[in-house]
Design an enzyme around this catalytic site. Structure first.
Site, PDB file in Angstrom:
ATOM      1  NE  ARG B 126     -29.415  13.179 145.987  1.00 14.24           N
ATOM      2  CZ  ARG B 126     -29.307  14.479 145.679  1.00 14.24           C
ATOM      3  NH1 ARG B 126     -30.329  15.285 145.865  1.00 14.24           N
ATOM      4  NH2 ARG B 126     -28.186  14.951 145.212  1.00 14.24           N
ATOM      5  CE  LYS B 148     -34.741  -9.164 148.360  1.00 10.98           C
ATOM      6  NZ  LYS B 148     -34.190 -10.519 148.087  1.00 10.98           N
ATOM      7  CD  GLU B 190     -40.585 -17.179 143.690  1.00  8.06           C
ATOM      8  OE1 GLU B 190     -40.541 -17.261 144.921  1.00  8.06           O
ATOM      9  OE2 GLU B 190     -39.558 -16.989 142.985  1.00  8.06           O
ATOM     10  CE  LYS B 232     -41.425 -10.708 148.710  1.00  9.22           C
ATOM     11  NZ  LYS B 232     -40.890 -10.721 147.360  1.00  9.22           N
ATOM     12  CD  GLU B 242     -32.274 -10.860 150.989  1.00 10.29           C
ATOM     13  OE1 GLU B 242     -32.137  -9.947 150.170  1.00 10.29           O
ATOM     14  OE2 GLU B 242     -32.352 -12.041 150.664  1.00 10.29           O
ATOM     15  NE  ARG B 246     -37.204  -9.039 151.358  1.00 13.15           N
ATOM     16  CZ  ARG B 246     -37.679  -7.907 150.896  1.00 13.15           C
ATOM     17  NH1 ARG B 246     -37.790  -6.869 151.703  1.00 13.15           N
ATOM     18  NH2 ARG B 246     -38.071  -7.782 149.658  1.00 13.15           N
ATOM     19  CG  ASN B 250     -33.333 -15.218 148.723  1.00 19.16           C
ATOM     20  OD1 ASN B 250     -34.019 -14.791 147.813  1.00 19.16           O
ATOM     21  ND2 ASN B 250     -32.643 -14.439 149.531  1.00 19.16           N
ATOM     22  CG  HIS B 253     -34.523 -17.550 145.076  1.00 20.43           C
ATOM     23  ND1 HIS B 253     -35.588 -18.346 145.447  1.00 20.43           N
ATOM     24  CD2 HIS B 253     -35.086 -16.462 144.480  1.00 20.43           C
ATOM     25  CE1 HIS B 253     -36.727 -17.754 145.112  1.00 20.43           C
ATOM     26  NE2 HIS B 253     -36.459 -16.612 144.522  1.00 20.43           N
ATOM     27  CG  HIS B 257     -30.508 -16.227 141.663  1.00 22.88           C
ATOM     28  ND1 HIS B 257     -30.322 -15.409 142.751  1.00 22.88           N
ATOM     29  CD2 HIS B 257     -31.779 -16.012 141.250  1.00 22.88           C
ATOM     30  CE1 HIS B 257     -31.438 -14.742 142.996  1.00 22.88           C
ATOM     31  NE2 HIS B 257     -32.339 -15.093 142.098  1.00 22.88           N
ATOM     32  CG  HIS B 270     -37.145 -15.897 138.887  1.00 24.75           C
ATOM     33  ND1 HIS B 270     -35.851 -15.858 139.370  1.00 24.75           N
ATOM     34  CD2 HIS B 270     -37.958 -15.794 139.975  1.00 24.75           C
ATOM     35  CE1 HIS B 270     -35.887 -15.719 140.687  1.00 24.75           C
ATOM     36  NE2 HIS B 270     -37.142 -15.683 141.080  1.00 24.75           N
TER      37      HIS B 270
END
Lengths: 368, 368
Positions: B126, B148, B190, B232, B242, B246, B250, B253, B257, B270
């Protein structure tokens, strides 16, 4: 049982922006007023198992507004299914149904369903909403409250998981009418635990009311669940991620987890193993000079009145215990930390038990 | 490059009790003063891949104090390995080595290693500590900062994961000397993104310095990484999970994606997919009346100067894009939300793009 609102009780788990309510009472499943306010978005996935589904799934679905997209996933029953493979089935189902981040998972079942569904919610698209609808006493007083989620690994119980809080816990006490007696006893182990670690007056009350609880008398059940949830909520609010005081909730668990792991998950119920583990912790507390022999005896009497085992498994030797206790999550840097009792109603974290004394206890504790 | 401390820069990601530092400079790997303070407990697992290990694993190990228990796990390289099965290998290794809750995972590699190691740390018992040592420009300016973590699923990228913050991010700029030129360009996508969404002055600076960055000139590299991390970190601090701002990160993206998913993860890098996606977002922003044709042209010139593709894959039709954009995590209740540019240096979340306009863009955008 009546479903009058007057028999319902509510309390709050205070965790700042992650706070959530626990509602307790008969007739909650199927009452749209209780579940609907806690849903995020319009997509709902009910996760349940083959034992619970025939009793409560239809009733739960009927209580949901018609404009929602409701899917269901019925998993096999049992602790042996509490694996990453089962959680992967939940993720697959969510993705196949095109669920987005604003969805809600509803866990309808015992602790295994709740732990797996909560973990699936914690990690689906990095976290979505979930609601607990626990249907066993154990889940109602323990695993559904506090945000611990996860699955077992062949090398240890609950080794993979996350802290992830539900939006709400809805405890329908009617569900205990379909619960096997042995599982009721297992749930009572955790109820007794709260008295032992934190509330001597509750322990006194339990000692008198255990027969009523085993007869499922509604007033006694509601009181026992409510007080258990209150005590757990207090501790969780003080220590959400188990850095300190929350460890007290693990009274009997270091021994109990070893028993479960050795016997194979599911052969001993979790609550049965914890019951035996608490008896062991009480006896070790006596040997350390904290509990009197009379207090150990009283603890055993209460556990027996709940229908719980007072002995460890016959085929478990000292080395079996020691080997299985090593990987327990409460161990920090290999020192053995145990939760023990200073007195009935007050538990402590203790990391100074001499190894020899522990081994003596493990060697001499009754087996069955 | 010099390893003088004067060439090192540090900044803080401000997240309350989860705050952590980012250190940037040459020669960090192997310097015990930088990694050791961020380790929890005495058990360390370094997770890396077959490409990075020969260059940096020994140096990293040499910098660790001898009294620690240090294990290593070397995974295959590539986006195709970013799966739950790989993360399971990390969990298996941790359990087989008897790692407890006070351990630290060190991610030595690019974004794939960082995302998987972070997710493994988030869910092992955990949640345990982890440190990012990113070795690609993309990971240094993007994926290692912000918490993330996660893995891909056959039905979508990053669909299983968690928000889990590292204890520290250690960016050794020397590692870029072994990075393939194509991956450097992908990382620059980026870097350019930060200028486009939030900092017009940084975009001006980049326009002038891209040749120096592609020649790996140390002062330019350090400045570009530092400013990217600052931008960032500001956004992450304002919106850790997010819920709002935030999402601006993207930019490009949703389109990117879709390209990655269609082409097979890893065939387009990417950053390359994001580069093409930003060109698409810029063109859509022009069609909505926000950017001028000159601004779209300037954006394309900057992306080209970084060595990035300006066209979408030849074999991707409108329907391919639409189908793959449906499951994007930024979609809330099935409305398509896109990150677009009001002007160069200011991005917005926009959910009112007419479907017809989107389809026109997808149909007419250049292919290669």
């Amino acid at each position: 049982m009546s479903d009058s609102p007057a028999t319902r009780r509510s309390l709050e788990v205070a965790l700042g922006e992650r706070s959530y309510p626990i509602h307790i009472g008969p007739g909650l499943i199927g009452d749209p007023a209780w579940l609907t306010p806690h849903l995020a978005g319009r997509q709902v996935m009910i996760v349940t198992n083959e034992t619970v589904a025939p009793h409560y799934l239809a009733r739960l679905r009927e209580g949901l507004p018609g404009e929602l997209t409701v899917h269901e996933l019925i998993l096999p029953d049992g602790e042996a299914t509490k694996t990453l493979a089962s959680v992967t089935r939940i993720w697959d189902a969510l993705l196949e149904a095109g669920f987005n981040r604003r969805c809600t998972l509803v866990a309808l079942g015992g602790g295994v369903i709740g732990d797996m569904t909560g973990f699936a919610a914690a990690c689906y698209q990095r976290g979505v909403a979930f609601v607990q609808v626990p249907t066993t006493l154990l889940a109602q007083v323990d695993s559904s409250v506090g945000g611990k989620t996860g699955v077992n690994h062949p090398l240890g119980k609950n080794m993979i998981g996350a802290f992830w809080q539900p939006r709400a816990v809805l405890i329908d006490t009617d569900t205990l009418r379909t619960l096997p007696e042995r599982e009721l006893s297992a749930g009572l182990a955790e109820v007794i635990k709260y008295g032992l670690i934190r509330d001597a007056a509750f322990l006194d009350w339990l000692e008198a009311e255990l027969p009523a609880l085993r007869r499922l008398e509604p007033a006694a059940l509601t009181r026992a669940i409510e007080r258990s949830c209150e005590l757990k909520a207090e501790i969780v609010a003080a220590d959400e991620t188990e850095q300190g005081v929350r460890a007290l909730l693990n009274l009997g668990h270091t021994f109990g987890h070893a028993i479960e792991a050795h016997q194979g998950y599911g052969n001993w119920l979790h609550g049965e193993a914890i019951g035996a583990g608490m008896a062991m912790a009480a006896e070790l507390s006596r040997r350390l000079g904290w509990l009197s022999a009379a207090e150990v005896e009283r603890t055993a009497t209460i556990l027996a009145a709940a229908g719980l085992p007072l002995a460890a498994p016959a085929d478990m030797g000292v080395d079996d215990f020691l080997a299985l206790m090593r990987l327990d999550k409460k161990n920090v840097d290999d020192r053995l930390r145990l939760i023990l009792l200073e007195t009935l109603g007050r538990a402590v974290i203790h990391d100074k038990t001499p190894r020899a004394q522990l081994e003596e206890l493990l060697a001499s504790f009754p087996r069955r």
